[in-house]
Design a protein around this motif. Structure first.
Motif, PDB file in Angstrom:
ATOM      1  N   GLN A 218      34.693  44.160  31.027  1.00  0.00           N
ATOM      2  CA  GLN A 218      34.361  43.934  32.431  1.00  0.00           C
ATOM      3  C   GLN A 218      35.499  44.396  33.335  1.00  0.00           C
ATOM      4  OE1 GLN A 218      31.342  42.741  33.819  1.00  0.00           O
ATOM      5  NE2 GLN A 218      32.422  43.635  35.574  1.00  0.00           N
TER       6      GLN A 218
ATOM      7  N   ASP B   2      35.431  47.036  36.353  1.00  0.00           N
ATOM      8  CA  ASP B   2      35.943  46.683  37.680  1.00  0.00           C
ATOM      9  C   ASP B   2      36.945  47.728  38.167  1.00  0.00           C
ATOM     10  OD1 ASP B   2      34.407  44.427  37.534  1.00  0.00           O
ATOM     11  OD2 ASP B   2      36.058  43.057  37.109  1.00  0.00           O
ATOM     12  N   LYS B   3      37.806  48.176  37.256  1.00  0.00           N
ATOM     13  CA  LYS B   3      38.799  49.189  37.630  1.00  0.00           C
ATOM     14  C   LYS B   3      38.111  50.492  38.033  1.00  0.00           C
ATOM     15  CE  LYS B   3      42.622  51.936  35.754  1.00  0.00           C
ATOM     16  NZ  LYS B   3      43.471  52.228  34.559  1.00  0.00           N
TER      17      LYS B   3
END
Length: 203
Positions: A60, A64-65
């Motif tokens: 996750q 997100d990055k």
């Protein structure tokens, strides 16, 4: 030996708390009537659950990055940026680059175990996608159509257009984790086409 089997979800829980809630082995437990092997296997089952949650959380973070970098890239390519005075545009660009560099200092990597056939399949898939990326600037309409045909191979239902059967064949040879990552990468490319206002290409 006793095992405390409490297993709270690791998601969003500080590491210090997770460490405190991990099961513990008590080598001398007069209350337990289970054989040592059975108790050890139960203990390992609990730890395996924590490891899988760790991988899920790390995956996750990878997503997100990537999402943050895409959002930052959209600032660099925003039309409104070119309506600014040169000095203001330079200031915004410097600020954006500083955030991008800061984001790039975060390295999260979840390794996927693959056999030789899965490695070869992933190489073929990446070769297909790299070829698509190379023509994005020179022929974005064609690149978008090809991206959609790749995306159709990842989905149970067609986006529109056709499915690239060669890409689908290579994709099916990949591990499930790699298939999910490929689908996310293609979705990111499709989002990029939308932001660039590329007119959908239809066969």
């Amino acid at each position: 030996m006793s095992i405390d089997s409490s297993n709270p979800s690791c998601s969003g829980v500080p590491t210090s708390v997770v460490l405190q809630t991990l099961p513990q082995i008590d080598e001398e437990d007069p209350k337990s009537n289970k054989p040592p092997k059975e108790r050890l296997l139960e203990f390992l089952d609990i730890l395996e659950g924590h490891v899988e949650q760790l991988r899920k959380n790390a995956s996750q973070l990878e997503e997100d990055k990537d999402a943050l970098l895409v959002a930052l890239d959209s600032v660099i390519n925003a039309d409104i940026l070119y309506n600014l005075q040169d000095c203001d545009r330079d200031e915004v660009n410097r600020y954006t680059e500083r955030i991008i560099n800061r984001c790039l200092t975060v390295e999260v990597k979840v390794l996927t175990q693959r056999d030789k056939m899965q490695e070869d399949a992933l190489y073929q898939v990446n070769h297909f996608i790299d070829g698509l990326v190379m023509v994005m600037k020179t022929d974005p309409e064609s690149a978008q159509a090809r991206c959609i045909s790749f995306m159709n191979a990842c989905s149970s239902s067609l986006v529109h257009g056709v499915t690239d059967k060669n890409f689908e064949s290579a994709l099916l040879g990949c591990s499930l984790d790699d298939q999910k990552k490929v689908k996310r990468r293609l979705q990111g490319l499709l989002n990029y086409f939308e932001k660039m206002n590329v007119v959908p290409y239809h066969n």
